[in-house]
Design a protein around this motif. Structure first.
Motif, PDB file in Angstrom:
ATOM      1  N   GLY A 104       0.802  -1.212   0.000  1.00  0.00           N
ATOM      2  CA  GLY A 104       0.000   0.000   0.000  1.00  0.00           C
ATOM      3  C   GLY A 104       0.838   1.267   0.000  1.00  0.00           C
ATOM      4  N   LEU A 105       0.171   2.368  -0.241  1.00  0.00           N
ATOM      5  CA  LEU A 105       0.819   3.670  -0.277  1.00  0.00           C
ATOM      6  C   LEU A 105       1.103   4.211   1.121  1.00  0.00           C
ATOM      7  N   TRP A 106       0.173   3.985   2.049  1.00  0.00           N
ATOM      8  CA  TRP A 106       0.239   4.621   3.362  1.00  0.00           C
ATOM      9  C   TRP A 106       0.775   3.702   4.441  1.00  0.00           C
ATOM     10  N   SER A 107       1.503   4.271   5.364  1.00  0.00           N
ATOM     11  CA  SER A 107       1.940   3.568   6.568  1.00  0.00           C
ATOM     12  C   SER A 107       0.696   3.246   7.398  1.00  0.00           C
ATOM     13  N   PRO A 108       0.710   2.159   8.153  1.00  0.00           N
ATOM     14  CA  PRO A 108      -0.467   1.857   8.987  1.00  0.00           C
ATOM     15  C   PRO A 108      -0.625   2.822  10.167  1.00  0.00           C
ATOM     16  N   SER A 109       0.406   3.566  10.506  1.00  0.00           N
ATOM     17  CA  SER A 109       0.351   4.489  11.642  1.00  0.00           C
ATOM     18  C   SER A 109      -0.379   5.775  11.267  1.00  0.00           C
ATOM     19  N   THR A 110      -1.114   6.316  12.234  1.00  0.00           N
ATOM     20  CA  THR A 110      -1.853   7.551  12.024  1.00  0.00           C
ATOM     21  C   THR A 110      -1.878   8.336  13.331  1.00  0.00           C
ATOM     22  N   TYR A 111      -1.763   9.654  13.239  1.00  0.00           N
ATOM     23  CA  TYR A 111      -1.903  10.527  14.408  1.00  0.00           C
ATOM     24  C   TYR A 111      -3.308  11.104  14.406  1.00  0.00           C
ATOM     25  N   PHE A 112      -3.938  11.128  15.587  1.00  0.00           N
ATOM     26  CA  PHE A 112      -5.257  11.732  15.753  1.00  0.00           C
ATOM     27  C   PHE A 112      -5.197  12.748  16.886  1.00  0.00           C
ATOM     28  N   GLY A 113      -5.671  13.936  16.635  1.00  0.00           N
ATOM     29  CA  GLY A 113      -5.800  14.949  17.676  1.00  0.00           C
ATOM     30  C   GLY A 113      -7.186  15.554  17.585  1.00  0.00           C
ATOM     31  N   SER A 114      -7.789  15.827  18.736  1.00  0.00           N
ATOM     32  CA  SER A 114      -9.104  16.460  18.716  1.00  0.00           C
ATOM     33  C   SER A 114      -8.927  17.973  18.698  1.00  0.00           C
ATOM     34  N   VAL A 115      -9.854  18.644  18.055  1.00  0.00           N
ATOM     35  CA  VAL A 115      -9.807  20.091  17.927  1.00  0.00           C
ATOM     36  C   VAL A 115     -11.119  20.641  18.467  1.00  0.00           C
ATOM     37  N   GLY A 116     -11.030  21.630  19.326  1.00  0.00           N
ATOM     38  CA  GLY A 116     -12.240  22.209  19.880  1.00  0.00           C
ATOM     39  C   GLY A 116     -12.052  23.667  20.205  1.00  0.00           C
ATOM     40  N   HIS A 117     -13.146  24.300  20.605  1.00  0.00           N
ATOM     41  CA  HIS A 117     -13.073  25.721  20.900  1.00  0.00           C
ATOM     42  C   HIS A 117     -12.891  26.002  22.388  1.00  0.00           C
ATOM     43  N   ILE A 118     -12.937  24.958  23.215  1.00  0.00           N
ATOM     44  CA  ILE A 118     -12.696  25.147  24.639  1.00  0.00           C
ATOM     45  C   ILE A 118     -11.572  24.220  25.090  1.00  0.00           C
ATOM     46  N   SER A 119     -10.874  24.629  26.136  1.00  0.00           N
ATOM     47  CA  SER A 119      -9.711  23.863  26.586  1.00  0.00           C
ATOM     48  C   SER A 119     -10.105  22.736  27.528  1.00  0.00           C
ATOM     49  N   GLU A 120      -9.166  21.850  27.758  1.00  0.00           N
ATOM     50  CA  GLU A 120      -9.356  20.750  28.713  1.00  0.00           C
ATOM     51  C   GLU A 120      -9.644  21.305  30.102  1.00  0.00           C
ATOM     52  N   ASP A 121      -8.926  22.329  30.499  1.00  0.00           N
ATOM     53  CA  ASP A 121      -9.143  22.929  31.828  1.00  0.00           C
ATOM     54  C   ASP A 121     -10.557  23.482  31.976  1.00  0.00           C
ATOM     55  N   THR A 122     -11.076  24.109  30.951  1.00  0.00           N
ATOM     56  CA  THR A 122     -12.435  24.646  30.997  1.00  0.00           C
ATOM     57  C   THR A 122     -13.458  23.530  31.184  1.00  0.00           C
ATOM     58  N   VAL A 123     -13.291  22.433  30.464  1.00  0.00           N
ATOM     59  CA  VAL A 123     -14.212  21.298  30.596  1.00  0.00           C
ATOM     60  C   VAL A 123     -14.126  20.713  32.003  1.00  0.00           C
ATOM     61  N   ARG A 124     -12.929  20.541  32.511  1.00  0.00           N
ATOM     62  CA  ARG A 124     -12.752  20.009  33.875  1.00  0.00           C
ATOM     63  C   ARG A 124     -13.450  20.897  34.907  1.00  0.00           C
ATOM     64  N   ARG A 125     -13.221  22.197  34.822  1.00  0.00           N
ATOM     65  CA  ARG A 125     -13.850  23.131  35.777  1.00  0.00           C
ATOM     66  C   ARG A 125     -15.366  23.090  35.654  1.00  0.00           C
ATOM     67  N   TYR A 126     -15.875  23.040  34.450  1.00  0.00           N
ATOM     68  CA  TYR A 126     -17.317  22.998  34.216  1.00  0.00           C
ATOM     69  C   TYR A 126     -17.934  21.770  34.877  1.00  0.00           C
ATOM     70  N   ILE A 127     -17.308  20.617  34.700  1.00  0.00           N
ATOM     71  CA  ILE A 127     -17.822  19.377  35.293  1.00  0.00           C
ATOM     72  C   ILE A 127     -17.692  19.413  36.817  1.00  0.00           C
ATOM     73  N   GLN A 128     -16.567  19.891  37.319  1.00  0.00           N
ATOM     74  CA  GLN A 128     -16.326  19.917  38.759  1.00  0.00           C
ATOM     75  C   GLN A 128     -17.257  20.878  39.497  1.00  0.00           C
ATOM     76  N   THR A 129     -17.776  21.883  38.822  1.00  0.00           N
ATOM     77  CA  THR A 129     -18.635  22.873  39.486  1.00  0.00           C
ATOM     78  C   THR A 129     -20.108  22.694  39.185  1.00  0.00           C
ATOM     79  N   GLN A 130     -20.514  21.556  38.644  1.00  0.00           N
ATOM     80  CA  GLN A 130     -21.912  21.309  38.297  1.00  0.00           C
ATOM     81  C   GLN A 130     -22.840  21.445  39.504  1.00  0.00           C
ATOM     82  N   LYS A 131     -22.491  20.847  40.618  1.00  0.00           N
ATOM     83  CA  LYS A 131     -23.348  20.879  41.818  1.00  0.00           C
ATOM     84  C   LYS A 131     -23.479  22.294  42.365  1.00  0.00           C
ATOM     85  N   GLU A 132     -22.435  23.093  42.252  1.00  0.00           N
ATOM     86  CA  GLU A 132     -22.464  24.445  42.751  1.00  0.00           C
ATOM     87  C   GLU A 132     -23.446  25.308  41.964  1.00  0.00           C
TER      88      GLU A 132
END
Length: 134
Positions: A104-132
């Protein structure tokens, strides 16, 4: 990246996907690179994925693609690698024998990265402060 939706889902899912040619052969130059770019773009359209950006380097491809949640990033990579390899080897048959020895033409290895508009820290804080905020 814009907010997308279908009948039951709202999502903003983007993936940075990188894949290399087998043996890191530098064959993605000139007309071969153009053919590769077009084959990937056509595959994305056919499968309903949005190709946000693409750059074809001599021995690898970077792509930024958005897709619905039911589409796994590995499925996107597998599909575009398969379709582009067939198109490139069909258009330039001498490449197959000269550099890839029937594989085949392509190596079996592939890199995957997620792209979003909010950071990991923002998601963590949002989840951690749900009860508040309830």
């Amino acid at each position: 990246m814009e907010l997308q939706h279908n009948s039951h889902q709202v999502y903003e899912l983007g993936y940075h996907i990188i894949f290399c040619t087998k043996y890191r052969n530098k064959v993605l130059e000139g007309d071969v690179a153009v053919t590769c770019r077009h084959a990937i773009a056509e595959a994305c359209v056919a499968y309903g994925w949005k190709l946000e950006e693409i750059e074809v380097m001599p021995d690898h491809v970077h792509m930024f693609v958005t897709a619905p949640p039911q589409t796994a990033p590995a499925e996107i990579a597998k599909t575009v690698k398969s379709i582009s390899a067939v198109k490139i080897f069909t258009t330039y048959p001498s490449l197959k024998g000269r550099r890839f020895w029937g594989s085949g033409l392509w190596s079996p290895s592939t890199y995957f990265g997620s792209v979003g508009h909010i950071s990991e820290d923002t998601v963590r804080r949002y989840i951690q402060t749900q009860k508040e905020r309830a």
